[in-house]
Scaffold this motif. Structure first.
Motif, PDB file in Angstrom:
ATOM      1  N   TRP A   5       0.836  -1.193   0.000  1.00 20.19           N
ATOM      2  CA  TRP A   5       0.000   0.000   0.000  1.00 20.19           C
ATOM      3  C   TRP A   5       0.873   1.247   0.000  1.00 20.19           C
ATOM      4  O   TRP A   5       1.998   1.226   0.505  1.00 20.19           O
ATOM      5  N   ASP A   9      -3.977   5.445  -1.032  1.00 23.05           N
ATOM      6  CA  ASP A   9      -4.699   4.341  -1.670  1.00 23.05           C
ATOM      7  C   ASP A   9      -6.127   4.279  -1.130  1.00 23.05           C
ATOM      8  O   ASP A   9      -6.378   4.515   0.069  1.00 23.05           O
ATOM      9  N   PRO A  50      -8.525  -1.069  -7.051  1.00 21.85           N
ATOM     10  CA  PRO A  50      -8.749   0.278  -6.527  1.00 21.85           C
ATOM     11  C   PRO A  50     -10.235   0.542  -6.314  1.00 21.85           C
ATOM     12  O   PRO A  50     -11.085  -0.260  -6.711  1.00 21.85           O
TER      13      PRO A  50
END
Length: 284
Positions: A5, A9, A50
């Protein structure tokens, strides 16, 4: 293949009826995510990275998400939004599994703006994906879907039978760096007739530079090294005539050669006298 990460994010969490977006300010293999809406009691959910307008079926443990067909080149890594990872949970802890694979490559050519990767049998590299989780909550399958997106949404397609990696960062940084390593995210797939790579120089037409007709299997959560993508520009076919060669009557046509400056060519005979001259395509 282990992804990490980065701060900023964002993921989407779905319970089959509603979706919530969560964001992290941390980096590393583990991170805490938060949102400002409130989530309520713990219940079975699917989370996707995502974030996006994804849908999920919790009874079947499936989620519809997307792997981008257009990906911006990133030295040493891949375009973050092109990745696809999924997790199932019934509490506040998630263990994400990559639903994509990575193609790794280097470029050994000047002024390359785009690389385009094709499946020779038109298999899907990218596009809308149906991800199915197994009983152990790991990914059982990732299958491209023939989904139609709203008119005007020209950056998304159902099955992407290609993936385009573009180098553009700014007016001063718009080419792939020779020798640098790049990655693109693609769906796990078996390419029965192999894959092909096409290259664009200075935004010109696509030119095939690498191909294999052998079956290529790309497995989820793995890296496939394509090696070096090479391209040698052909010698120019432009020529020049003028007083120095009696307008071609002497038979001594002067070919032109490229220089290190983009768009600049020079006659190989530096003694061209002053006066009129003609530059001829294909030296005709």
């Amino acid at each position: 293949l282990q992804s990490e990460w980065v701060a900023g994010d964002a993921i989407t969490v779905l319970d089959g009826a509603k979706a919530w977006n969560f964001t992290t300010t941390q980096a590393g293999t583990d991170a805490d995510f938060a949102n400002s809406e409130g989530f309520g009691e713990y219940r079975p959910v699917v989370a996707v990275y995502p974030k996006g307008a994804w849908t999920a079926n919790l009874a079947e443990k499936t989620v519809n998400a997307y792997i981008s067909t257009w990906q911006q080149a990133q030295k040493g890594t891949y375009h973050a939004d092109a990745a696809l990872a999924v997790a199932y949970s019934e509490n506040n802890e998630f263990s994400f599994k990559n639903a994509h694979a990575l193609l790794k490559f280097q470029v050994n050519a000047d002024n390359v703006t785009h690389l385009v990767f094709h499946g020779n049998n038109e298999e899907a590299f990218t596009g809308n994906m149906l991800v199915t989780l197994g009983d152990d909550n790991t990914i059982a399958s990732v299958v491209a879907q023939d989904t139609e997106f709203p008119e005007g949404d020209n950056k998304r397609i159902g099955k992407g039978t290609w993936v385009e990696c573009y180098a553009w960062q700014s007016e001063t940084e718009k080419y792939f760096e020779k020798g640098a390593t790049y990655y693109i995210a693609v769906a796990p797939q078996v390419f029965e007739k192999g894959v092909s790579v096409k290259i664009r120089i200075n935004e010109g037409a696509e030119t095939p530079v690498k191909t294999t007709t052998k079956k290529v299997e790309v497995k989820r959560n793995t890296i496939v090294d394509l090696g070096v993508i090479e391209y040698v520009a052909p010698e120019t076919t432009w020529g020049i005539v003028g007083a120095v060669n009696s307008w071609g009557e002497s038979g001594a046509d002067l070919p032109m050669s490229k220089t290190e400056t983009e768009g600049l060519f020079v006659a190989k005979n530096a003694e061209m006298p002053a006066g009129a001259f003609k530059i001829r395509a294909n030296n005709e």
